[in-house]
Motif scaffolding. Structure first.
Motif, PDB file in Angstrom:
ATOM      1  N   VAL A 173     -11.774  18.012  12.217  1.00  0.00           N
ATOM      2  CA  VAL A 173     -10.645  17.074  12.294  1.00  0.00           C
ATOM      3  C   VAL A 173     -10.140  16.823  10.880  1.00  0.00           C
ATOM      4  O   VAL A 173     -10.893  16.349  10.028  1.00  0.00           O
ATOM      5  CB  VAL A 173     -11.080  15.719  12.908  1.00  0.00           C
ATOM      6  CG1 VAL A 173      -9.883  14.785  13.029  1.00  0.00           C
ATOM      7  CG2 VAL A 173     -11.743  15.919  14.243  1.00  0.00           C
TER       8      VAL A 173
ATOM      9  N   LEU B 100      -0.387   7.263  10.198  1.00  0.00           N
ATOM     10  CA  LEU B 100      -0.776   7.793  11.510  1.00  0.00           C
ATOM     11  C   LEU B 100      -1.086   6.628  12.442  1.00  0.00           C
ATOM     12  O   LEU B 100      -1.931   5.785  12.151  1.00  0.00           O
ATOM     13  CB  LEU B 100      -2.015   8.697  11.380  1.00  0.00           C
ATOM     14  CG  LEU B 100      -2.598   9.247  12.681  1.00  0.00           C
ATOM     15  CD1 LEU B 100      -1.589  10.131  13.416  1.00  0.00           C
ATOM     16  CD2 LEU B 100      -3.878  10.052  12.400  1.00  0.00           C
TER      17      LEU B 100
ATOM     18  N   ALA C 221      -9.609  11.355  16.621  1.00  0.00           N
ATOM     19  CA  ALA C 221      -8.530  11.438  15.630  1.00  0.00           C
ATOM     20  C   ALA C 221      -8.636  10.304  14.612  1.00  0.00           C
ATOM     21  O   ALA C 221      -8.261  10.456  13.453  1.00  0.00           O
ATOM     22  CB  ALA C 221      -7.172  11.408  16.320  1.00  0.00           C
TER      23      ALA C 221
ATOM     24  N   ILE D 261      -1.984  15.753  11.103  1.00  0.00           N
ATOM     25  CA  ILE D 261      -3.315  15.806  11.708  1.00  0.00           C
ATOM     26  C   ILE D 261      -3.540  17.182  12.324  1.00  0.00           C
ATOM     27  O   ILE D 261      -2.625  17.761  12.905  1.00  0.00           O
ATOM     28  CB  ILE D 261      -3.503  14.679  12.757  1.00  0.00           C
ATOM     29  CG1 ILE D 261      -4.882  14.792  13.426  1.00  0.00           C
ATOM     30  CG2 ILE D 261      -2.404  14.648  13.805  1.00  0.00           C
ATOM     31  CD1 ILE D 261      -5.314  13.531  14.134  1.00  0.00           C
TER      32      ILE D 261
ATOM     33  N   VAL E   6      -7.116  14.899   8.716  1.00  0.00           N
ATOM     34  CA  VAL E   6      -5.992  13.952   8.716  1.00  0.00           C
ATOM     35  C   VAL E   6      -5.502  13.820   7.281  1.00  0.00           C
ATOM     36  O   VAL E   6      -6.294  13.469   6.387  1.00  0.00           O
ATOM     37  CB  VAL E   6      -6.408  12.571   9.271  1.00  0.00           C
ATOM     38  CG1 VAL E   6      -5.238  11.585   9.195  1.00  0.00           C
ATOM     39  CG2 VAL E   6      -6.888  12.685  10.712  1.00  0.00           C
TER      40      VAL E   6
END
Ligand SMILES: Nc1ncnc2c1ncn2[C@@H]1O[C@H](COP(=O)(O)OP(=O)(O)OP(=O)(O)O)[C@@H](O)[C@H]1O
Ligand SMILES: [Mg+2]
Length: 229
Positions: free
Chosen positions: A67, A167, A56, A7, A69
């Motif tokens: 952001v 995650l 997140a 991330i 990921v």
């Protein structure tokens, strides 16, 4: 080692507006975490910890910044794609547990797997195993309003683990647990990071819980003030 980042937050700002009032919950925050890394996020109430997790997870949109990921840019994704991505890639334990009140424990835990297309009996069997793991084998058919706060939290933890998402985001997961159950959970999170290469971001107010992490990040007014390995 040049493992790709699990991330990456780049200059993330989140401003909440209510009428003429503005709250800068995150302020140009940047953070990159590799896979297999367990991070604790600490900081005073209102410092932006839950906002960081929501961003997140793609549950809240950034005001500015980026952001990423697992190489997907969440900040550029449409809502539908984001929802699909989240179901596969992210396990979430909320500060308020967000259990569905009409479903019992096993149904709450099994639901994310069923949504992802698993067979009902497979999902239920796995949910049962995870509920055993969090010490709730004797509460499988209880609905959230028939469970204590700590028991609801444990159902939420089992639900967050069922998809084996790479995650895992946890907002004060030990907040309602007694010290023995809390310790069990922390050891399990530690093992998930080390043995199963999961990346974990855990918000906590508890120094002892933070000591299980590889890294502790402190937030103040939406900024990282210290980051200790
Ligand atoms: N939906 C919202 N609308 C307006 N302001 C919000 C919203 N959500 C959070 N805030 C504000 O943003 C700031 C950061 O909130 P956040 O929930 O991230 O804090 P926190 O660090 O998780 O605090 P706590 O330890 O109390 O859970 C706070 O000042 C809060 O009042
Ligand atoms: Mg919070």
């Amino acid at each position: 080692m040049d493992a790709p980042a699990a991330i990456r937050l780049s200059n993330v700002t989140k401003v909440y507006r209510q009428g003429v009032n503005e709250v800068r919950a995150l302020d140009s925050l940047s953070l990159t975490l590799p896979a297999q890394h367990f991070v604790a996020v600490m900081g005073a109430s209102g410092s932006g910890k839950s906002t960081l997790l929501h961003i997140a997870a793609g549950l809240a949109r950034v005001t500015s910044g980026e952001v990423v990921v697992h190489d997907q840019t969440l900040s550029a994704m449409a809502d539908d794609d984001l929802t699909r991505f989240r179901r596969k890639h992210i396990g979430l334990i909320f500060q308020s547990f967000n259990l569905l009140p009409t479903l019992n424990a096993i149904e709450n835990v099994a639901l994310p797997l069923i949504i992802n297309g698993a067979k009902l009996n497979v999902a239920r069997a796995k949910a049962k195993d995870l509920l055993a793991l969090v010490g709730l084998s004797d509460r499988l058919a209880h609905r959230p309003d028939e469970l204590s706060g700590g028991q609801q939290q444990r159902v939420a933890i089992a639900r967050a683990l069922i998809n084996e998402a790479p995650l895992l985001l946890a907002d004060e997961p030990t907040g309602n647990l007694d010290s023995h159950t809390g310790e069990d959970l922390l050891q399990r999170l530690r093992a998930l990071a080390t043995e199963q290469h999961r990346t974990i971001i855990m918000v906590t107010h508890d120094q002892r819980a933070a000591s299980y992490a590889d890294q502790v990040i402190r937030l103040q007014d939406g900024k990282i003030v210290t980051s200790a390995e």
